[in-house]
Write a protein that holds these residues in place. Structure first.
Motif, PDB file in Angstrom:
ATOM      1  N   ASN A  25      54.787 -83.116  15.883  1.00  0.00           N
ATOM      2  CA  ASN A  25      56.014 -82.354  15.693  1.00  0.00           C
ATOM      3  C   ASN A  25      56.254 -82.041  14.216  1.00  0.00           C
ATOM      4  OD1 ASN A  25      58.289 -81.054  16.906  1.00  0.00           O
ATOM      5  ND2 ASN A  25      59.553 -82.645  15.994  1.00  0.00           N
ATOM      6  N   THR A  26      55.869 -82.939  13.324  1.00  0.00           N
ATOM      7  CA  THR A  26      56.000 -82.690  11.890  1.00  0.00           C
ATOM      8  C   THR A  26      55.199 -81.454  11.507  1.00  0.00           C
ATOM      9  OG1 THR A  26      56.352 -85.008  11.407  1.00  0.00           O
ATOM     10  CG2 THR A  26      55.581 -83.641   9.591  1.00  0.00           C
ATOM     11  N   ASP A  27      53.989 -81.355  12.007  1.00  0.00           N
ATOM     12  CA  ASP A  27      53.155 -80.184  11.736  1.00  0.00           C
ATOM     13  C   ASP A  27      53.834 -78.915  12.241  1.00  0.00           C
ATOM     14  OD1 ASP A  27      50.465 -79.230  10.797  1.00  0.00           O
ATOM     15  OD2 ASP A  27      50.381 -78.534  12.877  1.00  0.00           O
ATOM     16  N   ASN A  28      54.439 -78.987  13.395  1.00  0.00           N
ATOM     17  CA  ASN A  28      55.114 -77.831  13.984  1.00  0.00           C
ATOM     18  C   ASN A  28      56.343 -77.427  13.174  1.00  0.00           C
ATOM     19  OD1 ASN A  28      55.542 -75.878  16.123  1.00  0.00           O
ATOM     20  ND2 ASN A  28      57.223 -77.175  16.779  1.00  0.00           N
ATOM     21  N   GLU A  29      57.122 -78.389  12.704  1.00  0.00           N
ATOM     22  CA  GLU A  29      58.347 -78.089  11.957  1.00  0.00           C
ATOM     23  C   GLU A  29      58.083 -77.423  10.609  1.00  0.00           C
ATOM     24  OE1 GLU A  29      60.520 -81.732  11.626  1.00  0.00           O
ATOM     25  OE2 GLU A  29      61.157 -81.694  13.709  1.00  0.00           O
ATOM     26  N   PHE A  30      56.938 -77.718  10.002  1.00  0.00           N
ATOM     27  CA  PHE A  30      56.647 -77.166   8.683  1.00  0.00           C
ATOM     28  C   PHE A  30      55.811 -75.887   8.743  1.00  0.00           C
ATOM     29  CE2 PHE A  30      57.844 -81.502   7.628  1.00  0.00           C
ATOM     30  CZ  PHE A  30      58.763 -81.250   6.624  1.00  0.00           C
ATOM     31  N   TYR A  31      55.826 -75.220   9.882  1.00  0.00           N
ATOM     32  CA  TYR A  31      55.111 -73.959  10.029  1.00  0.00           C
ATOM     33  C   TYR A  31      56.038 -72.957  10.735  1.00  0.00           C
ATOM     34  CZ  TYR A  31      51.233 -70.796  11.206  1.00  0.00           C
ATOM     35  OH  TYR A  31      50.401 -69.706  11.336  1.00  0.00           O
ATOM     36  N   PRO A  32      57.161 -72.603  10.089  1.00  0.00           N
ATOM     37  CA  PRO A  32      58.135 -71.729  10.746  1.00  0.00           C
ATOM     38  C   PRO A  32      57.626 -70.305  10.984  1.00  0.00           C
ATOM     39  CG  PRO A  32      58.747 -72.085   8.462  1.00  0.00           C
ATOM     40  CD  PRO A  32      57.561 -72.984   8.751  1.00  0.00           C
ATOM     41  N   GLU A  33      56.625 -69.879  10.238  1.00  0.00           N
ATOM     42  CA  GLU A  33      56.107 -68.521  10.417  1.00  0.00           C
ATOM     43  C   GLU A  33      55.041 -68.440  11.517  1.00  0.00           C
ATOM     44  OE1 GLU A  33      53.670 -70.530   7.244  1.00  0.00           O
ATOM     45  OE2 GLU A  33      55.775 -70.389   7.675  1.00  0.00           O
ATOM     46  N   ASN A  34      54.896 -69.503  12.276  1.00  0.00           N
ATOM     47  CA  ASN A  34      53.930 -69.547  13.376  1.00  0.00           C
ATOM     48  C   ASN A  34      54.181 -68.384  14.338  1.00  0.00           C
ATOM     49  OD1 ASN A  34      52.252 -70.249  15.486  1.00  0.00           O
ATOM     50  ND2 ASN A  34      52.988 -72.332  15.661  1.00  0.00           N
ATOM     51  N   PRO A  35      53.173 -67.558  14.607  1.00  0.00           N
ATOM     52  CA  PRO A  35      53.365 -66.422  15.520  1.00  0.00           C
ATOM     53  C   PRO A  35      53.491 -66.844  16.988  1.00  0.00           C
ATOM     54  CG  PRO A  35      51.084 -66.524  14.819  1.00  0.00           C
ATOM     55  CD  PRO A  35      51.829 -67.578  14.042  1.00  0.00           C
ATOM     56  N   THR A  36      53.223 -68.115  17.262  1.00  0.00           N
ATOM     57  CA  THR A  36      53.341 -68.642  18.615  1.00  0.00           C
ATOM     58  C   THR A  36      54.573 -69.545  18.680  1.00  0.00           C
ATOM     59  OG1 THR A  36      50.938 -68.622  18.884  1.00  0.00           O
ATOM     60  CG2 THR A  36      52.179 -69.986  20.405  1.00  0.00           C
ATOM     61  N   LYS A  37      55.455 -69.262  19.616  1.00  0.00           N
ATOM     62  CA  LYS A  37      56.635 -70.112  19.795  1.00  0.00           C
ATOM     63  C   LYS A  37      56.165 -71.438  20.377  1.00  0.00           C
ATOM     64  CE  LYS A  37      60.961 -70.339  22.340  1.00  0.00           C
ATOM     65  NZ  LYS A  37      61.756 -69.707  23.391  1.00  0.00           N
ATOM     66  N   THR A  38      56.429 -72.521  19.654  1.00  0.00           N
ATOM     67  CA  THR A  38      55.951 -73.834  20.063  1.00  0.00           C
ATOM     68  C   THR A  38      57.119 -74.806  20.128  1.00  0.00           C
ATOM     69  OG1 THR A  38      53.860 -73.387  18.932  1.00  0.00           O
ATOM     70  CG2 THR A  38      54.293 -75.662  19.561  1.00  0.00           C
ATOM     71  N   LYS A  39      57.313 -75.405  21.291  1.00  0.00           N
ATOM     72  CA  LYS A  39      58.375 -76.390  21.480  1.00  0.00           C
ATOM     73  C   LYS A  39      57.716 -77.708  21.879  1.00  0.00           C
ATOM     74  CE  LYS A  39      62.320 -77.527  24.364  1.00  0.00           C
ATOM     75  NZ  LYS A  39      62.970 -77.241  25.634  1.00  0.00           N
ATOM     76  N   ILE A  40      58.045 -78.770  21.131  1.00  0.00           N
ATOM     77  CA  ILE A  40      57.483 -80.089  21.418  1.00  0.00           C
ATOM     78  C   ILE A  40      58.643 -81.039  21.690  1.00  0.00           C
ATOM     79  CG2 ILE A  40      56.037 -81.968  20.570  1.00  0.00           C
ATOM     80  CD1 ILE A  40      54.734 -79.910  18.681  1.00  0.00           C
ATOM     81  N   SER A  41      58.583 -81.736  22.823  1.00  0.00           N
ATOM     82  CA  SER A  41      59.655 -82.678  23.159  1.00  0.00           C
ATOM     83  C   SER A  41      59.054 -83.995  23.637  1.00  0.00           C
ATOM     84  CB  SER A  41      60.577 -82.082  24.228  1.00  0.00           C
ATOM     85  OG  SER A  41      59.851 -81.769  25.399  1.00  0.00           O
TER      86      SER A  41
END
Length: 81
Positions: A25-41
């Motif tokens: 999730n840390t990796d996901n949070e620090f990549y806001p310009e990701n062209p793929t919408k990614t939700k991790i729960s």
């Protein structure tokens, strides 16, 4: 008409769920310009939901996420005492 592609990954490990979740999730949070919408729960298992209008973007993000998930799991298990 615009197509939308999606994928959902469910992962569960006995005691490592929280640590693995924090790692990916840390990796996901620090990549806001990701062209793929990614939700991790995280509940009883880690759930990763990906969505994109471009299949190559979805595939690339899916591969990266799965590799990070595997690397996190392997790293945690390699240092167990």
């Amino acid at each position: 008409m615009t197509l939308s592609f999606s994928a959902k990954i469910q992962f569960s490990s006995d005691k490592e769920n929280s640590s693995i979740y924090q790692s990916i999730n840390t990796d996901n949070e620090f990549y806001p310009e990701n062209p793929t919408k990614t939700k991790i729960s995280l509940d009883k298992e880690i759930i990763i939901e990906l969505e994109s209008h471009h299949l190559p973007h979805l595939r690339a993000n899916l591969n990266s996420t799965l590799r990070l998930l595997q690397a996190s799991y392997d790293t945690i298990n390699s240092v167990k005492v």
